[in-house]
Design an enzyme around this catalytic site. Structure first.
Site, mmCIF file in Angstrom:
data_model
loop_
_atom_site.group_PDB
_atom_site.id
_atom_site.type_symbol
_atom_site.label_atom_id
_atom_site.label_comp_id
_atom_site.label_asym_id
_atom_site.label_seq_id
_atom_site.Cartn_x
_atom_site.Cartn_y
_atom_site.Cartn_z
ATOM 1 N N GLU A 35 0.816 -1.123 0.041
ATOM 2 C CA GLU A 35 0.189 -0.038 0.121
ATOM 3 C C GLU A 35 0.984 1.346 0.153
ATOM 4 O O GLU A 35 0.522 2.442 0.699
ATOM 5 C CB GLU A 35 -1.046 0.046 1.182
ATOM 6 C CG GLU A 35 -1.765 -1.063 1.170
ATOM 7 C CD GLU A 35 -2.849 -1.258 2.370
ATOM 8 O OE1 GLU A 35 -2.658 -0.340 3.418
ATOM 9 O OE2 GLU A 35 -3.717 -2.219 2.288
ATOM 10 N N CYS A 36 1.865 1.170 -0.652
ATOM 11 C CA CYS A 36 2.695 2.442 -0.815
ATOM 12 C C CYS A 36 2.790 2.780 -2.196
ATOM 13 O O CYS A 36 2.474 2.384 -3.274
ATOM 14 C CB CYS A 36 4.226 1.610 -0.475
ATOM 15 S SG CYS A 36 5.806 2.991 -0.873
ATOM 16 N N GLY A 37 3.094 4.151 -2.258
ATOM 17 C CA GLY A 37 3.182 4.938 -3.674
ATOM 18 C C GLY A 37 4.207 4.279 -4.631
ATOM 19 O O GLY A 37 4.118 4.395 -5.758
#
Length: 160
Positions: A35-37
């Site tokens: 769930e990271c950029g």
């Protein structure tokens, strides 16, 4: 002198992987998160793996929840996400601490071999370490470095 081949790690499915099997291969080790950029880098990492695996290259993904709690999943959930969203076939390991009291030994070693801008700390998800065929860390790349930017150094190591 310690080498990558001296370590082991638990795979996401729970078996132990002994890294001496990686002797003779170029290895890219990455701390990952779902769930990271930077999560779309999974796609580029998989492309590197697919393009170079037959030439003696692999990627090792270590999910980590230490940065903004961006890897909340566990085991099968993480593996399923990687496979369905990005087609990941390279090895994924058990969720791992890369900083702090419970840092996995391979990450302690990586950080000591190639400190980053803030010393022996990992600053965020998708920090990458490139290891040569002898098991020596040759480079560290910060998260903004895309997998595609690593093609040249990987090819140089593979060509020897």
């Amino acid at each position: 002198m310690t080498k990558l081949h001296d370590f082991t790690a638990d795979t996401i499915s729970g078996s132990q992987d002994v890294f001496d099997r990686l002797a003779g291969q170029v290895v890219l080790i990455v701390n990952t998160a779902s769930e990271c950029g930077y999560t779309p880098q999974y796609d580029g990492l998989e492309k590197l793996y697919a393009d170079y695996k037959d030439r003696g290259f692999t990627v090792l993904g270590f999910p980590c929840n230490q940065f903004g709690e961006q890897e909340p999943g566990e085991g099968q959930e993480i593996q399923e996400f990687c496979r369905t969203q990005y087609g990941v076939e390279f090895p994924i390991y058990k969720k791992t601490d890369v900083n702090g009291l419970h840092t996995h030994p391979v990450w302690e070693w990586l950080k000591s071999e190639k400190p980053g801008p803030n010393g022996a700390q990992i600053d965020w998800n998708f920090t990458k370490f490139l290891v040569d065929q002898s098991g020596t860390v040759v480079a560290r790349y910060e998260p903004a470095t895309t997998p595609d930017e690593l093609r040249e150094p990987i090819e140089e190591l593979l060509e020897g």
